[in-house]
Design a protein around this motif. Structure first.
Motif, PDB file in Angstrom:
ATOM      1  N   HIS A 148       0.816  -1.222   0.000  1.00 19.68           N
ATOM      2  CA  HIS A 148       0.000   0.000   0.000  1.00 19.68           C
ATOM      3  C   HIS A 148       0.848   1.270   0.000  1.00 19.68           C
ATOM      4  O   HIS A 148       0.328   2.383  -0.018  1.00 19.68           O
ATOM      5  CB  HIS A 148      -0.939  -0.001   1.214  1.00 19.68           C
ATOM      6  N   GLN A 181      -9.955  -6.257   7.958  1.00 24.31           N
ATOM      7  CA  GLN A 181     -10.271  -5.471   6.759  1.00 24.31           C
ATOM      8  C   GLN A 181     -10.527  -6.399   5.579  1.00 24.31           C
ATOM      9  O   GLN A 181      -9.821  -7.387   5.384  1.00 24.31           O
ATOM     10  CB  GLN A 181      -9.124  -4.512   6.438  1.00 24.31           C
ATOM     11  N   CYS A 236      -9.954  -6.162   2.507  1.00 18.62           N
ATOM     12  CA  CYS A 236      -8.881  -6.285   1.503  1.00 18.62           C
ATOM     13  C   CYS A 236      -7.977  -7.482   1.786  1.00 18.62           C
ATOM     14  O   CYS A 236      -7.454  -8.116   0.850  1.00 18.62           O
ATOM     15  CB  CYS A 236      -8.057  -5.001   1.439  1.00 18.62           C
ATOM     16  N   TYR A 237      -7.793  -7.818   3.065  1.00 20.27           N
ATOM     17  CA  TYR A 237      -6.948  -8.957   3.411  1.00 20.27           C
ATOM     18  C   TYR A 237      -7.636 -10.273   3.040  1.00 20.27           C
ATOM     19  O   TYR A 237      -6.984 -11.217   2.587  1.00 20.27           O
ATOM     20  CB  TYR A 237      -6.594  -8.930   4.898  1.00 20.27           C
ATOM     21  N   ARG A 275      -3.567  -8.134  -9.004  1.00 16.64           N
ATOM     22  CA  ARG A 275      -4.780  -8.209  -8.182  1.00 16.64           C
ATOM     23  C   ARG A 275      -4.548  -7.725  -6.758  1.00 16.64           C
ATOM     24  O   ARG A 275      -5.424  -7.110  -6.147  1.00 16.64           O
ATOM     25  CB  ARG A 275      -5.312  -9.651  -8.166  1.00 16.64           C
ATOM     26  N   LEU A 276      -3.359  -8.007  -6.228  1.00 18.53           N
ATOM     27  CA  LEU A 276      -3.048  -7.550  -4.875  1.00 18.53           C
ATOM     28  C   LEU A 276      -2.938  -6.036  -4.838  1.00 18.53           C
ATOM     29  O   LEU A 276      -3.308  -5.406  -3.844  1.00 18.53           O
ATOM     30  CB  LEU A 276      -1.752  -8.181  -4.379  1.00 18.53           C
ATOM     31  N   ARG A 298      -9.757 -10.605   0.605  1.00 21.58           N
ATOM     32  CA  ARG A 298      -9.660 -10.679  -0.857  1.00 21.58           C
ATOM     33  C   ARG A 298      -8.273 -11.143  -1.287  1.00 21.58           C
ATOM     34  O   ARG A 298      -8.123 -11.928  -2.226  1.00 21.58           O
ATOM     35  CB  ARG A 298      -9.949  -9.303  -1.465  1.00 21.58           C
ATOM     36  N   ALA A 299      -7.251 -10.662  -0.604  1.00 18.13           N
ATOM     37  CA  ALA A 299      -5.874 -11.052  -0.928  1.00 18.13           C
ATOM     38  C   ALA A 299      -5.687 -12.561  -0.772  1.00 18.13           C
ATOM     39  O   ALA A 299      -5.041 -13.205  -1.619  1.00 18.13           O
ATOM     40  CB  ALA A 299      -4.893 -10.307  -0.024  1.00 18.13           C
TER      41      ALA A 299
END
Length: 296
Positions: free
Chosen positions: A221, A262, A264-265, A295-296, A267-268
């Motif tokens: 990030h 979160q 996003c994690y 994707r990440l 999804r990762a």
């Protein structure tokens, strides 16, 4: 003392020691557990105990049998391993059958270990089945597997199963400290060892790769894709170790998810699992890593 240099699985130690002490030995065993958890060490130590000629202390390390065993020249003991690390072939099983038909030379028993038994070809497994059905009275077969589901049901039904539990992380860390190898080992690396000292040792040898993975995730990030791509060189160059590194990424993201919760994690983790599937399905490796990073 038997098994004194092997960590963990105390119940199995007592079970096997009692079998030797009471001479209640079975013809076939199936040792089941994670790769690198110590199954081979257990099987080898058990074999020496069975073959030892001393009636009081087994293994005594002094009798003719023990001396031959420790010198890797015991005529009544054999280990069969997959050829080229891929498969136990029918020729190997036929050779085993020829040797097992011969009477013991030094000891009253003969012991045969088949490592990675799940790699036996169907022809190998069917050939072994005949020996398991009618073994000589002096023969003991020990099959080792980290994937019980890949063995024929008929093979499994003729063996006494002994399950090996994962070794607690604190015991693995204590072992690494004793060997002076714990420097730089992180909590995530310990989790990635999955209770296996063998896997922990491999991770320790390659810990620089795992540290680079952690650094990569920390910078996702903060940096643009060009910088990330440069840092991700470890993934492109470590093709042979890619699945282990991807599993490590999953562990790191899962720990972040537990701390910060979160989306996003989560999804990762899904992206990493999809990448693993692509690689295991023999998709183009570099393109699979490209997919992962984008994707990440």
């Amino acid at each position: 003392m038997a098994f004194q240099n092997i960590i963990g699985n105390e119940k199995n130690k007592e079970l096997l020691k009692k079998a030797v002490e009471t001479k209640n030995l079975l013809h076939s065993y199936l040792f089941i557990g994670e790769e690198g958890i110590g199954k081979s060490l257990f099987a080898t130590e058990f074999a020496q105990m069975v073959l030892c000629e001393d009636e009081e202390k087994k293994p005594c390390n002094h009798c003719k049998s023990c001396i031959q065993f420790m010198g890797e020249s015991h005529p009544d003991f054999m280990v069969i391993e997959p050829e080229e690390g891929k498969a136990v072939k029918i020729e190997q099983i036929r050779f085993l059958q020829e040797k097992i038909a011969e009477k013991p030379v030094t000891s009253s028993k003969k012991v045969y270990i088949i490592s990675n038994a799940e790699t036996m070809t169907r022809e190998s497994a069917n050939a072994l089945l005949k020996t398991l059905e009618e073994p000589p009275e002096y023969a003991i077969l020990i099959l080792l597997t980290s994937n019980e589901s890949k063995l024929l049901t008929t093979i499994k039904s003729r063996c006494t199963k002994i399950y090996f539990e994962k070794i607690p992380e604190e015991k693995i860390l204590a072992y690494l400290k004793e060997k002076g190898l714990e420097t730089g080992i992180t909590e995530n690396m310990l989790k990635n060892s999955e209770g296996s000292i063998g896997k922990a040792l491999k991770i320790e040898e390659e810990k620089e790769q795992y540290l680079q993975i952690e650094q990569l995730i920390q910078n996702l990030h903060k940096q643009d894709i060009t910088q990330i791509w440069r840092q991700a060189e470890v993934l492109y160059s470590a093709k042979e170790n890619s699945i282990s590194l991807l599993e490590y990424m999953t562990i790191v993201f899962y720990q972040l998810l537990k701390k910060k919760n979160q989306l996003c994690y989560e999804r990762a983790i899904r992206v990493i699992e999809k990448t693993k599937q692509k690689i295991l399905a023999n998709a183009n490796y570099d393109m699979s890593i490209d997919f992962l990073l984008l994707r990440l």
